[in-house]
Design an enzyme around this catalytic site. Structure first.
Site, PDB file in Angstrom:
ATOM      1  N   ASN A  83       8.467  -2.591 -10.924  1.00 16.34           N
ATOM      2  CA  ASN A  83       7.687  -2.259  -9.737  1.00 16.34           C
ATOM      3  C   ASN A  83       8.312  -2.829  -8.472  1.00 16.34           C
ATOM      4  O   ASN A  83       8.395  -2.152  -7.439  1.00 16.34           O
ATOM      5  CB  ASN A  83       6.257  -2.784  -9.904  1.00 16.34           C
ATOM      6  CG  ASN A  83       5.356  -2.429  -8.741  1.00 16.34           C
ATOM      7  OD1 ASN A  83       5.484  -1.379  -8.136  1.00 16.34           O
ATOM      8  ND2 ASN A  83       4.432  -3.317  -8.420  1.00 16.34           N
ATOM      9  N   HIS A 131       1.726   1.371  -7.651  1.00 19.24           N
ATOM     10  CA  HIS A 131       1.460   2.569  -6.857  1.00 19.24           C
ATOM     11  C   HIS A 131       2.345   3.729  -7.330  1.00 19.24           C
ATOM     12  O   HIS A 131       3.534   3.546  -7.586  1.00 19.24           O
ATOM     13  CB  HIS A 131       1.782   2.330  -5.383  1.00 19.24           C
ATOM     14  CG  HIS A 131       0.765   1.550  -4.630  1.00 19.24           C
ATOM     15  ND1 HIS A 131       0.624   0.193  -4.761  1.00 19.24           N
ATOM     16  CD2 HIS A 131      -0.150   1.949  -3.703  1.00 19.24           C
ATOM     17  CE1 HIS A 131      -0.331  -0.227  -3.949  1.00 19.24           C
ATOM     18  NE2 HIS A 131      -0.816   0.813  -3.306  1.00 19.24           N
TER      19      HIS A 131
END
Length: 284
Positions: A170, A139
């Protein structure tokens, strides 16, 4: 609307059952009833609140200036604005206004699927591109920044808000920076965040049948306004690591030099020059 109908009926009934003398004697009460009826009628013309609508509609500081010639399609979502690049199948940048109220609410990421964004032309990134690639669906605008709205949460899972990202990054240092931004939003009453991929010159690795480009690095810049405006930038290699936030700090000017993006061009020139030239993590 039901309340409006009730008052209309009540007023009509009152007028029909009383004499002219009674109307004259009770003119003041009837006038008050008429005023309330007018106010309710005015309210009825206003749209009903929709939790999926953006909490903040001022996009002034969310719009960044991409380098000249960069393929760009602006996507205005409930929780963020994205500049999409059809050549790389990635966002050029994603920007949002992060406030404390956006980080709480009923929307949960459980059960929300990653989705191809049909607002951009094919070929475009799809879930299958990531299968067996070794990269996370990273994201840019985090799901946890969109808990205030079900629609915002769902839109955060569009692939136009994703980049192939090293899994350790991440879930590690990048996630720690996301949490830091949420803490700053609470401390300063809100911050503007912009992040995206960094693509260095040369040939880039791609994944999947749609040839989604794998970034060499990522940037994040954060702006706070108010009486003491400040901005700070960060650059993360798209690789495994476990380092403190301070190791990733750069001035916004330096991030601009590397990416070619002009961040926060709507700031007054004197403020922009001041905040983008300095980066001191101790001030955050």
């Amino acid at each position: 609307m039901k309340k409006l109908k009730f008052y209309v009926l009540a007023l009509c009934s009152a007028m029909s059952v009383v004499s002219c003398d009674a109307i004259e004697r009770n003119k003041s009460a009837l006038n008050e009833l008429g005023k309330e009826l007018a106010a309710i009628a005015d309210d009825a013309q206003q749209p009903e609140a929709d939790e999926s609508m953006p909490t903040h509609t001022d996009y002034q500081y969310q719009m960044q200036a991409s380098p000249a010639g960069t393929p760009e399609q602006i996507l205005r979502r409930t929780g963020y604005v994205a500049s999409y690049n059809k050549d790389t199948k990635l966002p050029n940048w994603v920007a949002w206004h992060l406030t404390a109220d956006r980080t709480i609410g009923p929307a949960k990421r459980a059960g929300v699927d990653f989705e191809a964004d049909t607002d951009v032309p094919a070929p475009r990134a799809e879930d299958s591109d990531y299968y067996g690639s070794g990269y996370d669906r990273g994201h840019m605008c985090p799901a946890a920044d969109n808990k205030y709205s079900k629609k915002a949460m769902e839109e955060s899972f569009l692939f136009t808000n994703m980049c192939p990202q090293n899994g350790n990054l991440n879930r590690g240092d990048w996630n720690e920076m996301e949490m830091a931004c949420r803490a700053w939003a609470k401390e300063y009453g809100g911050v503007y965040v912009v992040c995206g991929p960094i693509l260095y010159k040369g040939k880039h690795k791609t994944i999947g049948k749609n040839k989604v480009v794998v970034p060499e690095a990522f940037f994040k810049v954060v702006l706070r306004l108010g009486d003491d405006p400040a901005a700070i930038g960060f650059i993360y290699k798209n690789a495994e690591g476990n380092r403190p936030k301070g190791d990733y700090v750069n001035t916004v000017d330096e991030v601009e030099r590397i990416t070619g993006i002009d961040f926060f061009p709507s700031l007054p020139d004197d403020v922009e020059r001041k905040v983008e030239a300095k980066a001191d993590i101790s001030e955050w």
